[in-house]
Design a protein around this motif. Structure first.
Motif, mmCIF file in Angstrom:
data_model
loop_
_atom_site.group_PDB
_atom_site.id
_atom_site.type_symbol
_atom_site.label_atom_id
_atom_site.label_comp_id
_atom_site.label_asym_id
_atom_site.label_seq_id
_atom_site.Cartn_x
_atom_site.Cartn_y
_atom_site.Cartn_z
ATOM 1 N N SER A 95 0.871 -1.173 0.000
ATOM 2 C CA SER A 95 0.000 0.000 0.000
ATOM 3 C C SER A 95 0.910 1.227 0.000
ATOM 4 O O SER A 95 2.105 1.114 -0.203
ATOM 5 N N VAL A 96 0.334 2.389 0.216
ATOM 6 C CA VAL A 96 1.155 3.597 0.158
ATOM 7 C C VAL A 96 1.990 3.765 1.421
ATOM 8 O O VAL A 96 3.133 4.195 1.375
ATOM 9 N N TYR A 97 1.401 3.408 2.542
ATOM 10 C CA TYR A 97 2.081 3.619 3.814
ATOM 11 C C TYR A 97 2.376 2.313 4.530
ATOM 12 O O TYR A 97 1.653 1.333 4.371
ATOM 13 N N PHE A 98 3.388 2.362 5.359
ATOM 14 C CA PHE A 98 3.577 1.289 6.318
ATOM 15 C C PHE A 98 2.789 1.619 7.568
ATOM 16 O O PHE A 98 2.630 2.787 7.930
ATOM 17 N N GLN A 99 2.344 0.580 8.233
ATOM 18 C CA GLN A 99 1.754 0.769 9.545
ATOM 19 C C GLN A 99 2.591 -0.051 10.517
ATOM 20 O O GLN A 99 2.915 -1.208 10.230
ATOM 21 N N LEU A 100 2.951 0.560 11.612
ATOM 22 C CA LEU A 100 3.767 -0.145 12.598
ATOM 23 C C LEU A 100 2.861 -1.002 13.486
ATOM 24 O O LEU A 100 1.909 -0.510 14.069
ATOM 25 N N VAL A 101 3.157 -2.289 13.557
ATOM 26 C CA VAL A 101 2.384 -3.166 14.438
ATOM 27 C C VAL A 101 2.985 -3.150 15.836
ATOM 28 O O VAL A 101 2.285 -3.069 16.837
ATOM 29 N N GLY A 102 4.315 -3.213 15.898
ATOM 30 C CA GLY A 102 4.969 -3.199 17.199
ATOM 31 C C GLY A 102 6.464 -3.326 17.037
ATOM 32 O O GLY A 102 6.974 -3.483 15.929
ATOM 33 N N SER A 103 7.168 -3.275 18.160
ATOM 34 C CA SER A 103 8.619 -3.342 18.132
ATOM 35 C C SER A 103 9.094 -3.959 19.435
ATOM 36 O O SER A 103 8.694 -3.543 20.510
ATOM 37 N N ILE A 104 9.911 -4.988 19.323
ATOM 38 C CA ILE A 104 10.448 -5.645 20.514
ATOM 39 C C ILE A 104 11.937 -5.851 20.319
ATOM 40 O O ILE A 104 12.352 -6.414 19.310
ATOM 41 N N ASN A 105 12.708 -5.399 21.297
ATOM 42 C CA ASN A 105 14.168 -5.512 21.210
ATOM 43 C C ASN A 105 14.698 -5.049 19.862
ATOM 44 O O ASN A 105 15.640 -5.619 19.331
ATOM 45 N N GLY A 106 14.066 -4.044 19.313
ATOM 46 C CA GLY A 106 14.555 -3.474 18.064
ATOM 47 C C GLY A 106 14.120 -4.195 16.815
ATOM 48 O O GLY A 106 14.434 -3.764 15.712
ATOM 49 N N LEU A 107 13.403 -5.292 16.963
ATOM 50 C CA LEU A 107 12.844 -5.953 15.787
ATOM 51 C C LEU A 107 11.481 -5.319 15.522
ATOM 52 O O LEU A 107 10.609 -5.323 16.386
ATOM 53 N N LEU A 108 11.332 -4.744 14.335
ATOM 54 C CA LEU A 108 10.091 -4.047 14.020
ATOM 55 C C LEU A 108 9.144 -4.963 13.266
ATOM 56 O O LEU A 108 9.561 -5.715 12.392
ATOM 57 N N CYS A 109 7.874 -4.866 13.607
ATOM 58 C CA CYS A 109 6.846 -5.607 12.894
ATOM 59 C C CYS A 109 5.964 -4.577 12.192
ATOM 60 O O CYS A 109 5.368 -3.716 12.832
ATOM 61 N N LEU A 110 5.932 -4.641 10.873
ATOM 62 C CA LEU A 110 5.197 -3.658 10.080
ATOM 63 C C LEU A 110 4.173 -4.356 9.193
ATOM 64 O O LEU A 110 4.314 -5.543 8.893
ATOM 65 N N SER A 111 3.183 -3.587 8.775
ATOM 66 C CA SER A 111 2.250 -4.121 7.788
ATOM 67 C C SER A 111 1.847 -2.981 6.865
ATOM 68 O O SER A 111 2.324 -1.854 7.004
ATOM 69 N N ASP A 112 0.970 -3.265 5.914
ATOM 70 C CA ASP A 112 0.476 -2.218 5.038
ATOM 71 C C ASP A 112 -0.600 -1.436 5.770
ATOM 72 O O ASP A 112 -1.031 -1.826 6.850
ATOM 73 N N SER A 113 -1.028 -0.343 5.163
ATOM 74 C CA SER A 113 -1.992 0.489 5.877
ATOM 75 C C SER A 113 -3.388 0.337 5.292
ATOM 76 O O SER A 113 -3.590 -0.304 4.270
ATOM 77 N N TYR A 114 -4.329 0.974 5.981
ATOM 78 C CA TYR A 114 -5.733 1.009 5.581
ATOM 79 C C TYR A 114 -6.279 -0.384 5.301
ATOM 80 O O TYR A 114 -6.063 -1.311 6.059
ATOM 81 N N GLN A 115 -6.985 -0.533 4.166
ATOM 82 C CA GLN A 115 -7.679 -1.817 3.954
ATOM 83 C C GLN A 115 -6.722 -2.966 3.698
ATOM 84 O O GLN A 115 -7.117 -4.120 3.714
ATOM 85 N N TYR A 116 -5.455 -2.663 3.463
ATOM 86 C CA TYR A 116 -4.479 -3.736 3.241
ATOM 87 C C TYR A 116 -3.843 -4.214 4.544
ATOM 88 O O TYR A 116 -3.032 -5.128 4.546
ATOM 89 N N PHE A 117 -4.199 -3.568 5.630
ATOM 90 C CA PHE A 117 -3.531 -3.879 6.889
ATOM 91 C C PHE A 117 -3.666 -5.355 7.268
ATOM 92 O O PHE A 117 -4.761 -5.914 7.226
ATOM 93 N N GLY A 118 -2.562 -5.956 7.642
ATOM 94 C CA GLY A 118 -2.574 -7.311 8.173
ATOM 95 C C GLY A 118 -2.397 -8.409 7.140
ATOM 96 O O GLY A 118 -2.117 -9.545 7.483
ATOM 97 N N ARG A 119 -2.555 -8.077 5.883
ATOM 98 C CA ARG A 119 -2.466 -9.125 4.853
ATOM 99 C C ARG A 119 -1.031 -9.584 4.663
ATOM 100 O O ARG A 119 -0.746 -10.776 4.661
ATOM 101 N N THR A 120 -0.134 -8.618 4.520
ATOM 102 C CA THR A 120 1.288 -8.938 4.440
ATOM 103 C C THR A 120 1.958 -8.344 5.679
ATOM 104 O O THR A 120 1.647 -7.222 6.069
ATOM 105 N N ILE A 121 2.851 -9.115 6.278
ATOM 106 C CA ILE A 121 3.538 -8.632 7.477
ATOM 107 C C ILE A 121 5.040 -8.633 7.217
ATOM 108 O O ILE A 121 5.576 -9.578 6.619
ATOM 109 N N TYR A 122 5.683 -7.541 7.624
ATOM 110 C CA TYR A 122 7.121 -7.386 7.402
ATOM 111 C C TYR A 122 7.820 -7.371 8.760
ATOM 112 O O TYR A 122 7.479 -6.553 9.618
ATOM 113 N N LEU A 123 8.757 -8.280 8.950
ATOM 114 C CA LEU A 123 9.578 -8.254 10.156
ATOM 115 C C LEU A 123 10.925 -7.696 9.748
ATOM 116 O O LEU A 123 11.596 -8.258 8.888
#
Lengths: 381, 180
Positions: A95-123
């Motif tokens: 999507s256009v933006y990343f959405q931050l899901v969370g961050s633990i010990n510097g490992l970031l968990c990101l996903s797409d934004s808006y209606q695409y949120f949660g479909r693809t997850i980036y660690l």
């Protein structure tokens, strides 16, 4: 060629002081250096030595096509909150933006934004530039069906020493999401196993928060609501990363006659906190209530710890830092301020020029920055 | 500047005639007469004298792992710190200490630095060891792999393919490195 050879414990001491980028490069020095640098003992020594540069990560949500702007700022952990470094995301999302899901010990968990949120997850581990893209799922779903929506949580299982992601798929109606067209499904991903596993979830409710930010006692918390059929009312949906089970926690009676508030779940001094913002007529928040759950899981232990009416109106609360300060977004003037709950004072956060861009949104989460070092790497081996 | 501190310290010690000296013998046979408070900063010396009650002032303690050159460097550092301690027993004059330390290591080559690290490790002077390993880390920060191999005298035991793979995988870590 040099004649003096330093013993391993001294090498350990010297290399432990170097930044992660140098260590990654010096893995090519020789095999014994590679083995030393990637050894779990060295990784934890390095993390301990660099503990003093803990900080906060601030996510500026912005279009990934924008060049020359960093998506993340690292703020120092002391009370100055100076931006000591920043980094960008070197890959693009769907999507256009990343959405931050969370961050633990510097490992970031990101996903797409808006209606695409949660479909693809980036660690993504920014310290070592390691990326893992998760496109798979236990369930088949139509990627573009906007009636489907997702809630995601990122956590760490301390017993199994494993990073985990929980994802709930809801099958509602995009324009009327509190109608359940199909039963929700849930799955949990383990980084150690590198696979998703189906888990059970009760029907009749929705997590309103897409990504959960409050982690208390190894569990993550979403602000949630019953479906229309189960008639109304809000509560807190929990997920424990150790037992991999969902649970529920009752909310305090936070309502008053001021309309519908902005509600977010946070952590204040290691307790679950509910931040309730009451709007004035101009869609800005003029009054904040901070509820704290004294004894975890005990609904009767909710108390309204603070009720504040700051002189400055804000748009939303991004988080709590330093166990004592709300980070607030003053959208009108494109700036972030912190509000000290004890001294009742505002402080302007000195974060550079980026905030002149109107389309930006910011999300603040607490996260150690550099101490992370190779932790994500180790988990993935 | 550091030499002036060292000489002032030795002149003050000569004025108080009763000051106890301890004899330390380096690997190449040179004997150093060291003022007691300075020698006691060397943990190995302190515990030697604490554990052996029958040693006398005439005892010469052999230090087979320390060269004469390294011993000069070690004593210069310990004397300066003893001087700082004597002048300001409560808190060390931080700026002066920093200035001394900066000048002190600037004059040392990489080989001398490593030799002193080994000596400080053997003599068990944790403060000096900590300082010197910090200096070594600063000297190899943001350097090329080749520079670091030369610094530590390490042989590359990767095959050309293995090394190329590592470089490819972590390409970003090889960008923006200082010139050797």
């Amino acid at each position: 060629m040099s004649s003096i050879h330093l013993p391993i414990e001294i090498l350990y001491n010297i290399l432990g002081r170097l930044p992660v980028k140098d260590l990654i490069r010096y893995m090519s020095v020789c095999k014994s250096w590679r083995d030393l640098i990637t050894h779990p003992n060295f990784i934890s020594t390095h993390m301990n030595l660099h503990r003093n540069i803990d900080g906060y990560v601030l996510h500026h949500k912005m279009a990934t096509t924008r060049t020359g702007l960093s998506c993340f700022s690292c703020l120092s952990y002391d009370k100055t909150y100076v931006e000591h470094s920043s980094f960008d995301i070197p890959f693009s999302c769907e999507s256009v933006y990343f959405q931050l899901v969370g961050s633990i010990n510097g490992l970031l968990c990101l996903s797409d934004s808006y209606q695409y949120f949660g479909r693809t997850i980036y660690l993504w581990n920014p310290s070592i530039w390691k990326l893992k893209v998760l496109r798979s799922s236990c369930f088949n779903h139509n990627y573009c069906d906007i009636g489907n929506f997702f809630s995601v949580g990122f956590g760490f299982d301390h017993h199994a020493n494993d990073f985990k992601i929980v994802r709930i798929m809801y099958f509602g109606d995009f324009y009327c999401p509190y109608v359940e067209k199909e039963l929700p499904r849930a799955e949990v991903y383990s980084l150690a196993r590198n696979s998703w596993r189906r888990i059970g979830i009760k029907a009749g409710c929705y997590a309103i928060d897409k990504s959960a930010t409050a982690v208390v006692r190894g569990a993550i918390h979403w602000f949630a609501s019953r479906t229309k059929e189960a008639s109304g009312s809000n509560f807190i949906l929990t997920f424990d990363f150790g037992s991999e089970e969902f649970g529920e926690i009752m909310l305090p009676r936070y309502h008053c006659d001021r309309g519908r508030p902005q509600v977010s779940l946070r952590v204040l001094r290691e307790s679950l906190a509910l931040i309730v913002g009451w709007y004035n007529n101009y869609e800005l928040i003029e009054c904040w209530d901070v509820w704290v759950m004294g004894e975890y899981g005990m609904a009767e232990s909710w108390t309204k710890r603070y009720s504040i009416v700051p002189e400055e109106r804000c748009f939303r609360c991004l988080g709590i830092i330093n166990n004592n300060e709300l980070v607030l977004d003053k959208s009108t003037r494109q700036e972030l301020v912190s509000y000290d709950l004890e001294n009742m004072q505002f402080k302007h956060l000195a974060i550079s020029r980026r905030y002149t861009f109107r389309e930006e949104k910011k999300e603040c989460i607490r996260a150690p920055t550099k101490k992370v070092a190779l932790k994500g790497e180790r988990q993935r081996r | 500047m550091s030499s002036s501190i060292a000489s002032s310290s030795s002149s003050s010690s000569s004025s108080s005639k009763k000051e106890k000296k301890i004899s330390l013998k380096t690997s190449d046979g040179e004997v150093f007469e060291v003022e007691e408070p300075v020698a006691m900063q060397l943990e190995i010396v302190r515990s030697f004298f604490a554990d052996n009650e029958d040693v006398t002032e005439q005892t010469v303690m052999p230090l087979p792992n320390v060269s004469t050159a390294a011993m000069h460097g070690i004593l210069e550092y310990c004397r300066a710190h003893e001087e700082f301690r004597r002048r300001m027993p409560e808190a060390a004059p931080e700026e002066e200490v920093r200035a001394f330390e900066a000048g002190y290591v600037d004059r040392k080559s990489n080989e001398e630095l490593k030799e002193m690290i080994l000596a400080a490790n053997y003599l068990n002077i944790s403060k000096l060891l900590d300082f010197l390993t910090g200096v070594a880390a600063k000297r190899i920060e943001n350097k090329s792999v080749e520079y670091v191999r030369a610094f530590f005298g390490v042989e590359n035991d990767f095959t050309p393919e293995e090394e190329a793979n590592l470089r490819r995988e972590y390409e970003w870590a090889f960008e923006g490195v200082d010139e050797d």
